[in-house]
Scaffold this motif. Structure first.
Motif, mmCIF file in Angstrom:
data_model
loop_
_atom_site.group_PDB
_atom_site.id
_atom_site.type_symbol
_atom_site.label_atom_id
_atom_site.label_comp_id
_atom_site.label_asym_id
_atom_site.label_seq_id
_atom_site.Cartn_x
_atom_site.Cartn_y
_atom_site.Cartn_z
ATOM 1 N N VAL A 132 53.156 28.488 92.584
ATOM 2 C CA VAL A 132 51.759 28.872 92.350
ATOM 3 C C VAL A 132 51.025 27.690 91.722
ATOM 4 N N PRO A 133 49.703 27.638 91.866
ATOM 5 C CA PRO A 133 48.940 26.570 91.223
ATOM 6 C C PRO A 133 49.080 26.641 89.693
ATOM 7 N N VAL A 134 49.325 25.485 89.088
ATOM 8 C CA VAL A 134 49.462 25.392 87.635
ATOM 9 C C VAL A 134 48.576 24.260 87.135
ATOM 10 N N THR A 135 47.800 24.545 86.103
ATOM 11 C CA THR A 135 46.993 23.525 85.448
ATOM 12 C C THR A 135 47.516 23.337 84.024
ATOM 13 N N VAL A 136 47.822 22.096 83.674
ATOM 14 C CA VAL A 136 48.343 21.764 82.353
ATOM 15 C C VAL A 136 47.303 20.894 81.650
ATOM 16 N N VAL A 137 46.897 21.285 80.445
ATOM 17 C CA VAL A 137 45.864 20.566 79.707
ATOM 18 C C VAL A 137 46.438 20.124 78.362
ATOM 19 N N ALA A 138 46.198 18.863 78.007
ATOM 20 C CA ALA A 138 46.716 18.318 76.752
ATOM 21 C C ALA A 138 45.634 17.522 76.044
ATOM 22 N N GLY A 139 45.787 17.358 74.739
ATOM 23 C CA GLY A 139 44.920 16.496 73.952
ATOM 24 C C GLY A 139 45.686 15.274 73.513
ATOM 25 N N ASP A 140 45.111 14.095 73.677
ATOM 26 C CA ASP A 140 45.855 12.884 73.365
ATOM 27 C C ASP A 140 46.064 12.687 71.862
ATOM 28 N N ARG A 141 45.361 13.483 71.028
ATOM 29 C CA ARG A 141 45.533 13.389 69.580
ATOM 30 C C ARG A 141 46.084 14.691 68.996
ATOM 31 N N ASP A 142 46.738 15.459 69.819
ATOM 32 C CA ASP A 142 47.330 16.718 69.383
ATOM 33 C C ASP A 142 48.613 16.422 68.603
ATOM 34 N N MET A 143 48.643 16.763 67.320
ATOM 35 C CA MET A 143 49.831 16.521 66.498
ATOM 36 C C MET A 143 50.724 17.756 66.404
ATOM 37 N N ILE A 144 50.277 18.891 66.962
ATOM 38 C CA ILE A 144 51.067 20.119 66.924
ATOM 39 C C ILE A 144 51.964 20.221 68.154
ATOM 40 N N THR A 145 51.371 20.093 69.323
ATOM 41 C CA THR A 145 52.129 20.007 70.582
ATOM 42 C C THR A 145 51.647 18.746 71.293
ATOM 43 N N PRO A 146 52.221 17.611 70.965
ATOM 44 C CA PRO A 146 51.753 16.333 71.508
ATOM 45 C C PRO A 146 51.693 16.307 73.029
ATOM 46 N N ALA A 147 50.842 15.448 73.550
ATOM 47 C CA ALA A 147 50.627 15.360 74.997
ATOM 48 C C ALA A 147 51.919 15.089 75.756
ATOM 49 N N ALA A 148 52.882 14.445 75.114
ATOM 50 C CA ALA A 148 54.159 14.167 75.778
ATOM 51 C C ALA A 148 54.838 15.461 76.236
ATOM 52 N N HIS A 149 54.602 16.554 75.529
ATOM 53 C CA HIS A 149 55.196 17.834 75.925
ATOM 54 C C HIS A 149 54.550 18.362 77.201
ATOM 55 N N SER A 150 53.256 18.097 77.385
ATOM 56 C CA SER A 150 52.595 18.473 78.635
ATOM 57 C C SER A 150 53.066 17.599 79.783
ATOM 58 N N VAL A 151 53.319 16.329 79.492
ATOM 59 C CA VAL A 151 53.869 15.430 80.510
ATOM 60 C C VAL A 151 55.224 15.944 80.964
ATOM 61 N N THR A 152 56.031 16.439 80.027
ATOM 62 C CA THR A 152 57.336 17.005 80.374
ATOM 63 C C THR A 152 57.184 18.211 81.295
ATOM 64 N N ILE A 153 56.202 19.060 81.014
ATOM 65 C CA ILE A 153 55.952 20.214 81.886
ATOM 66 C C ILE A 153 55.572 19.739 83.287
ATOM 67 N N LYS A 154 54.738 18.715 83.353
ATOM 68 C CA LYS A 154 54.353 18.146 84.648
ATOM 69 C C LYS A 154 55.577 17.615 85.392
ATOM 70 N N GLU A 155 56.495 16.994 84.696
ATOM 71 C CA GLU A 155 57.719 16.476 85.336
ATOM 72 C C GLU A 155 58.568 17.613 85.881
ATOM 73 N N GLN A 156 58.538 18.753 85.193
ATOM 74 C CA GLN A 156 59.315 19.902 85.652
ATOM 75 C C GLN A 156 58.604 20.661 86.769
ATOM 76 N N LEU A 157 57.274 20.499 86.826
ATOM 77 C CA LEU A 157 56.471 21.124 87.880
ATOM 78 C C LEU A 157 55.621 20.035 88.541
ATOM 79 N N PRO A 158 56.217 19.230 89.426
ATOM 80 C CA PRO A 158 55.507 18.072 90.003
ATOM 81 C C PRO A 158 54.192 18.416 90.681
ATOM 82 N N ALA A 159 54.063 19.620 91.223
ATOM 83 C CA ALA A 159 52.829 19.994 91.921
ATOM 84 C C ALA A 159 51.715 20.398 90.958
ATOM 85 N N ALA A 160 52.010 20.518 89.685
ATOM 86 C CA ALA A 160 51.011 20.958 88.711
ATOM 87 C C ALA A 160 49.941 19.893 88.504
ATOM 88 N N GLU A 161 48.749 20.346 88.138
ATOM 89 C CA GLU A 161 47.663 19.447 87.747
ATOM 90 C C GLU A 161 47.776 19.196 86.249
#
Length: 391
Positions: free
Chosen positions: A307-336
């Motif tokens: 299904v379509p997935v959109t992942v949104v991150a903040g580059d200054r997020d200290m609670i769930t850093p953007a690297a965690h969204s990048v990891t989600i993208k790696e696990q779901l290559p078709a995600a935005e």
């Protein structure tokens, strides 16, 4: 005993660094602005801002342990006719379910709610022990909160508020983890009904590695003692809440530091975030924190592969850093994947126009709303911000 004191000392020193960072900004304000004026300013912001004022049709359901969960439904306007397009458009009549984060409530989606009203059917709910939902009954009996429990709570809300028809799931921070837990435990629901997913400022796991902006020295000690410290504070609710009120300026400074990444956040929005977070009792903060340290839903993400997935991150997020969204993208290559510049953890409040636009785009891709849907707006929190689409 000396070893315990030494560890506590490291933890205190590290936490002190955070407090000092917030206090520095507060100190500058205190030089020029008196306490009485600051209190009046807060009251003025509370009175003038309509953030969190939107309400829908109230509903309630019970979680598996009997906890009362509160939700509201925003219905699209009815044309009084039976829709025959459902056979042509499988997404016709879709419901968007919004799941909020830790120490927040459904009102944290204020801007998106204002924009989507009258466009699509939406459900907003308060996680157990948050907002207008009741305190978790299982927790009163000593059962720890788990992310899996939150996933089952979400299933109870869906069964009550959207028992049939297609779904789009939207989760911020803990809400995103809740969506993952739902998918892990109810894969048939995802397969049969979920059209799309938005994961905003969230993580699929390894949160025990997040530094929260702390220096590496003493970080291990903080992680070891913090659950115990929070538990101890949670047993002294009245005392801690008095301390919160007495140190309101410092508390507000820390909230702003951890919630936003830009300097030009609307003071009314910053105060709104402060009110949301300060409404969460310290014992609830203590109950939920340990669940994040063991959270791991990497495998569950595969339930969303089709299904379509959109992942949104903040580059200054200290609670769930953007690297965690990048990891989600790696696990779901078709995600935005979109990383917002100069943006912190509460990106749906800090960059409402961009986040709403991304959600609207997802809804259009799933067919839940027409591509040319007239999505409204509701104010702004900052100057414009650039976004960096993931590759």
């Amino acid at each position: 005993m000396s070893e315990n004191w030494r560890r506590a000392g490291w933890a205190g020193a590290a936490i002190g660094v955070l407090a000092a960072g917030a206090a520095a900004g507060v100190a500058v304000e205190r030089i020029t602005v008196g306490r009485g004026i600051r209190m009046k300013a807060r009251l003025a912001l509370d009175a003038a801002g309509d953030f969190g004022s939107l309400r829908g049709t109230e509903g309630g359901c019970r979680a598996e342990d009997g906890t009362e969960l509160y939700y509201e439904v925003d219905e699209p306007p009815s044309d009084g006719k039976k829709r025959r397009l459902r056979r042509k458009n499988p997404a016709e009549g879709a419901t968007v379910v919004f799941c909020h984060g830790y120490c927040l409530s459904q009102d944290s989606w204020h801007f998106q709610r204002a924009a989507l009203r009258g466009v699509v059917r939406s459900v907003y709910w308060d996680q157990r022990s948050h907002g207008r939902s009741a305190r978790g009954l299982a927790q009163a009996d000593g059962v720890p909160v788990t992310i899996d429990q939150l996933g089952r709570d979400l299933k109870a809300v869906i069964d009550a508020a959207a028992p049939e028809g297609p779904l789009v799931l939207v989760g911020h921070s803990m809400g995103g983890m809740t969506v993952m837990a739902l998918a892990e435990q109810f894969p048939e629901l995802v397969r049969d009904r979920v059209l799309g997913v938005a994961l905003v400022g969230t993580s699929s796991g390894r949160l025990d590695e997040v530094t929260y902006g702390l220096p590496s020295v003493g970080l291990g000690a903080v992680r070891r003692v913090l659950p115990g410290v929070l538990k101890a504070l949670g047993s002294q609710v009245e005392l801690v809440e008095k301390g919160r009120r007495a140190t309101a300026d410092l508390f507000a400074g820390m909230i702003k530091m951890y919630s936003f990444g830009s300097r030009d956040v609307d003071p009314g929005v910053a105060r709104f975030a402060e009110r949301l977070i300060e409404a969460t009792p310290i014992d609830v903060v203590a109950e939920f924190y340990p669940a994040f340290q063991t959270h791991d839903k990497s495998a569950a993400l595969q339930r969303f592969a089709d299904v379509p997935v959109t992942v949104v991150a903040g580059d200054r997020d200290m609670i769930t850093p953007a690297a965690h969204s990048v990891t989600i993208k790696e696990q779901l290559p078709a995600a935005e994947l979109v990383v917002l510049e100069d943006t912190g953890h509460l990106m749906m409040l800090e960059r409402p126009d961009i986040v709403t636009g991304l959600l609207t785009g997802l809804l259009a891709r799933t067919g839940a709303v027409p591509a040319a849907a007239n999505v409204g707006g509701h104010g702004r929190s900052t100057a414009g911000s650039a976004a960096q689409p993931g590759r």
